[in-house]
Every structure is written in C-alpha cells, then in structure tokens.
Design a protein around this motif. Sequence first.
Motif, PDB file in Angstrom:
ATOM      1  N   PRO B 118      32.603  46.113  32.621  1.00  0.00           N
ATOM      2  CA  PRO B 118      33.856  45.649  32.028  1.00  0.00           C
ATOM      3  C   PRO B 118      33.724  44.893  30.710  1.00  0.00           C
ATOM      4  O   PRO B 118      32.707  44.258  30.441  1.00  0.00           O
ATOM      5  CB  PRO B 118      34.426  44.711  33.100  1.00  0.00           C
ATOM      6  CG  PRO B 118      33.298  44.390  33.991  1.00  0.00           C
ATOM      7  CD  PRO B 118      32.381  45.552  33.946  1.00  0.00           C
ATOM      8  N   GLY B 172      37.075  47.296  33.273  1.00  0.00           N
ATOM      9  CA  GLY B 172      36.355  47.930  34.386  1.00  0.00           C
ATOM     10  C   GLY B 172      36.501  47.205  35.711  1.00  0.00           C
ATOM     11  O   GLY B 172      36.593  47.839  36.756  1.00  0.00           O
ATOM     12  N   THR B 173      36.543  45.892  35.672  1.00  0.00           N
ATOM     13  CA  THR B 173      36.712  45.145  36.933  1.00  0.00           C
ATOM     14  C   THR B 173      38.066  45.433  37.540  1.00  0.00           C
ATOM     15  O   THR B 173      38.170  45.717  38.727  1.00  0.00           O
ATOM     16  CB  THR B 173      36.676  43.614  36.703  1.00  0.00           C
ATOM     17  OG1 THR B 173      36.086  43.356  35.458  1.00  0.00           O
ATOM     18  CG2 THR B 173      35.984  42.920  37.804  1.00  0.00           C
ATOM     19  N   MET B 178      39.330  46.317  44.438  1.00  0.00           N
ATOM     20  CA  MET B 178      40.268  46.741  45.486  1.00  0.00           C
ATOM     21  C   MET B 178      41.005  45.531  46.036  1.00  0.00           C
ATOM     22  O   MET B 178      40.388  44.550  46.415  1.00  0.00           O
ATOM     23  CB  MET B 178      39.520  47.442  46.612  1.00  0.00           C
ATOM     24  CG  MET B 178      39.039  48.824  46.214  1.00  0.00           C
ATOM     25  SD  MET B 178      37.995  49.559  47.478  1.00  0.00           S
ATOM     26  CE  MET B 178      39.219  50.299  48.509  1.00  0.00           C
ATOM     27  N   ASN B 264      39.984  29.528  38.243  1.00  0.00           N
ATOM     28  CA  ASN B 264      39.104  28.768  39.140  1.00  0.00           C
ATOM     29  C   ASN B 264      38.473  27.581  38.418  1.00  0.00           C
ATOM     30  O   ASN B 264      38.338  26.500  38.982  1.00  0.00           O
ATOM     31  CB  ASN B 264      37.987  29.669  39.684  1.00  0.00           C
ATOM     32  CG  ASN B 264      38.512  30.646  40.700  1.00  0.00           C
ATOM     33  OD1 ASN B 264      39.718  30.841  40.803  1.00  0.00           O
ATOM     34  ND2 ASN B 264      37.624  31.269  41.453  1.00  0.00           N
ATOM     35  N   ILE B 336      30.331  39.057  32.572  1.00  0.00           N
ATOM     36  CA  ILE B 336      31.566  38.301  32.797  1.00  0.00           C
ATOM     37  C   ILE B 336      31.216  36.823  32.861  1.00  0.00           C
ATOM     38  O   ILE B 336      30.270  36.456  33.559  1.00  0.00           O
ATOM     39  CB  ILE B 336      32.231  38.739  34.124  1.00  0.00           C
ATOM     40  CG1 ILE B 336      32.543  40.230  34.069  1.00  0.00           C
ATOM     41  CG2 ILE B 336      33.490  37.930  34.402  1.00  0.00           C
ATOM     42  CD1 ILE B 336      33.039  40.789  35.387  1.00  0.00           C
ATOM     43  N   PRO B 339      32.838  31.088  36.543  1.00  0.00           N
ATOM     44  CA  PRO B 339      33.701  29.897  36.522  1.00  0.00           C
ATOM     45  C   PRO B 339      32.920  28.674  36.026  1.00  0.00           C
ATOM     46  O   PRO B 339      33.479  27.838  35.314  1.00  0.00           O
ATOM     47  CB  PRO B 339      34.122  29.742  37.981  1.00  0.00           C
ATOM     48  CG  PRO B 339      34.020  31.116  38.557  1.00  0.00           C
ATOM     49  CD  PRO B 339      32.879  31.773  37.854  1.00  0.00           C
TER      50      PRO B 339
END
Lengths: 220, 354
Positions: B118, B172-173, B178, B264, B336, B339
């Motif tokens: 992603p 992409g993420t 799902m 977060n 990515i 947090p």
Amino acid sequence: MLKHKRITLFCGHYGSGKTNIAVNYALYLKKQGEEVEIADMDIVNPYFRTKDSEKELTGAGVRLISPRFANSNVDLPALPQELYGLFEFKDKCAVLDIGGDDRGAYALGRFTPFILEENNYNNFFVANFYRPLTRTAEQALEVMREIETAGRVPFTGIVNNSNLGEETTAADVEKTYSLADELSSLTGLPVYMTCVKDSLAGEVSGENIFPLKLQAKYYL
Amino acid sequence: MAEKVLMKGNEAIAEAAIRAGCLHYFGYPITPQTELAAYMAKRMPKIEGGVFLQAESEIAAINMVYGVASTGKRVMTSSSSPGVSLKQEGISYIAGADLPALIVNVQRGGPGLGGIQPSQSDYFQAVKGGGHGDYHLIVLTPASVQEMADLTGLAFELADKYRMPAMLLADGTMGQMMEPVELPETAPKLIDKPWAVTGTQMKREHNIVNSLYLVPEKLEKTNIERYERYKLVEENEVRYESFMMDDAEICVAAFGIAARVSRNAVVEARKQGIKVGMIRPITIWPFPKKAFAEAADRVSTFISVELSMGQMIEDIRLATACRKPVELCCRVGGMIPSPDEVLESIKKAAGGNK
C-alpha cells in the motif's frame, strides 16, 4: 479427535480463510506427533501468505515450502520445485494451502496424479457463509464445482469457517450450521470441522470445533 | 442469511457500484485491486444488461468508460497506481467532455512499477490534475471497508450531479482488508441526463460529446464555465471528519489507512495528557480548506501523516497560508507508519511547545 490423512488440501473461495486454517492445522498435526510440511501453493493473491507465519511454523518444527519470491513484493506466480518432495517422501504429513477459487486451484492440477494415485488425502472445501459470493449452500456448491473442475481432486469434506472477522460472536457461527448441513446433504460430504477464533472456542456449541489462532496481518 | 457480509475492500467497491446502478465495468487486472475486477467478472454476467469486459489495456478500458459515459449510463474502471497513470489521457478527455464516470485507484508503492504494497503517493496525481489541461476530479478517500462501499455510491451521485469524473482513492490495505459491511438495499438515485448521446428519435437536436474546440474563444468559455461548476463543488461537497479537535493544540491530518493508524496514536497521546486531535479529509478534492484554516487559529502545529514523501502537506500549507508549522510523519514504498511512530511525532510537536 479429528481423523487425518497423510495429505490435507484446503481449497475454497478467496478470502474464505484457507491460509489461516492451513497454518493452524499444520501446527495441530505437529502436536499430534506427526512430522509435518506445509506448502504455500497460492499463486493468486500475493498479499496474504503462509510465509507470514514462518517464525511460528519453523519454531514448532513444521517445515514451510513457499514460493521463492513470497513476501518479496515480486508478483511472480511460480511454484517451488521442492513441492515434488511432498509426494515423493511419504513418511511425513503434508498440508497444502491452495489459492482461491478455480483460478487458484489450477496450480494444483500438475500434482493431482500423485495425490490420486497415493489415495491417502483429505481435500477440504473451506466455506465462510458470510462471504458475499458464498452466502447460500447453492452458491457455495457452485464454487466447489468450479474448484473441483480446475484442480481435478474430488472434495472429501467441508470445513465451516463462517465468521465476520473480529466482530464474530458464537451466535454468528451457530447460525451457519444449517447452511453447512445443507451443503453437506447437497454434496454427500461430511462437515469435517467448524473453525472459530480461539477466544470463542469455549462458547460455540457443536462437534469438532477447531480453534484458530489468527495469523493474518492486521493494520488496525 | 445475516445482513452483514464479510468483504474485502475491493469487493465492497464492486458490489456497491452494482447497487448504485453501474452495469458497465471495464478494467485490466493489477495487484492489489484485482479482486474488484474478479468480482465484477463473476457478478456482471448474472445481471440483466450487465457488462464486464477485460480490456486489452488500461488505456483501452478508460476509453471504453468514455464511450459508455457519453450515453449517460453509470460506468467505472479500476486499477492500481501504474495502471491509473496509463489512464490519465482518457480521464482528461472525460473531464474535457464533461462526463460523469468513476475511476478507482487502489494505490501501491511507486514510482515506476514500484511495489505491490500500500501507498498514498498518487495524491498529487489525483488532486492536481494527472492528465493535461485545467480540470479536477472529485476525489474521495475511504478509511474502512464500509466506506469503500458508501463512498462508491456517493461518487456516482456526485459525478452525475456535477457532470465530472470522480475518483475513489484507496490503497492496498483498504483493498485487501476484510471487514463486515452493510450494503445499501435502496434503489440508486438516478437523475435525468438530457445531454446523453442516446439517439434523437427524430425528436430533438443532436447531442454532441466532444473535447475538441479549435476556436480559442470557445475553448476559454468552456474552461471558465467548468470552473464555475468546480466552485459549486468546493462550496457544497467538502467532507471531512473532525476527531477530538475541540480543545486540540496539535492537529494531526491524515486520510485513508494513515487516518486509521493516526486515530490510535491520537487516543494514546490524549491518555498521556497531550491535547491533540485529528482532521481526516474524506474529500481531498475539494480539500477541507476551511476546517484547516479554522484549526490554524487554535493549534500550534499540524502533523501530516502520509504514505508518501509529503504531498497532502502542501494543501495543508495552502489552506492555512503557512500560518502554523506543518510537520511530516511518513513511511513510503509500501511501508505503513505504526501508531508508535505517529505518537513519537505528536510527542515531539508537544515538546516543542513547552
């Protein structure tokens, strides 16, 4: 306990949870005292891989066979040659994680003669009745037939992996028993086990509950 | 069966598009958006009038979209970053012909072939005009699988309303993730399109779909009129989410997956007593300029959290006229930010205040 065969295949609609179940099942067989090898045969989706669980598998003594370029960001759909060893050396259990849908099952085809000749296998159809294209027994049956046609290994049982991700409740799982039974009577195949996330294992009623430790990556 | 279904983001877009009355899909497979095309390939043939066509290339697909869009039917294509670059010429033509259409970009790392993980580094391409000429797309950025579905329906509505292409800018993420989704059960809101090329039945003048104007006075006029419409979009269609901003002294800005991570971090920083909030743009064109300008009156620092080398950061600086510093917290290439990394940036900004 669940009776197993030397070779176990997990096939199903993409996103049904095959990889997760295959990893957990391989670890389970290892705990039963078997020598186990697990093979990542998913050449369809390079995003989720058995290799994500490599540490846990090898730590437990389960050998992982995965495509050379898995997790390397190279989108190269090639299978490793070591896969032939799974069918050559019959002293170990083999767990095969097959790619989603009929497209994923095509990769299985070249090993089908070995599997059928040895005839000591289970081929499980993994069903999550909360997935959009397998919401009824009839829809699941359609996917099953497509996979069987592509992979040419007849199914021997059904694995019910119905879930709504992290939100899943025991009632959500139990609601799908009637659908799994319906698919069972449509196909004449038994429901081999029902998978639930491990935190729910004590709460869900029914037989052959298989607790799953979730392996997939979570991005919050 | 249960009302909720467990869907990948890519599937949620596809099903939501069908429910929005989009019966024409043209595309070409590319990771990480292939499930969208695969879903369409399965579903469209079962729907009356449904068309799924795997084109010979992304360029062919976007021009098929151009064709269907001129008939007024809802139509879409989807791809990932390198494929969306290929579509830019067609997108410019569609914008130049004032046609509604939906383009989905499930971004991956770049430039070039990049990677398959992603990214958010197509921000400039999406909001600054990826193709040639003066034009805009309405750009929506989902941050959950539910929003992948909801914003798909909205994108079609806005595209129709303003006669311009809309883009769903995911990553992409978002495509692979799902989550349980509730899909719309109501019939789509369709509007009349008197401009559509559907045959005159000998009852009206010909409608013409075109982006070629050889007389400069005419071409200037179409551009100016188009920008008057864009002004309406900027006035009426800005969407964003404000999170813990009431007493915030630091403002985190993030969209899509970066916003999920940042949320977060903001919650954790609040626990540690740092007054921090977040503005999550849902539309990045039109950009929530007012929200940032107002925040600049109150906060001391902005932190733009991005999966790019710093692209949205420029729009924040423009919106706030550089009145307050805007720091960047980013990971790129398919990585990515965690947090904790965002939290560190927040702490650093908070420390600088004292």
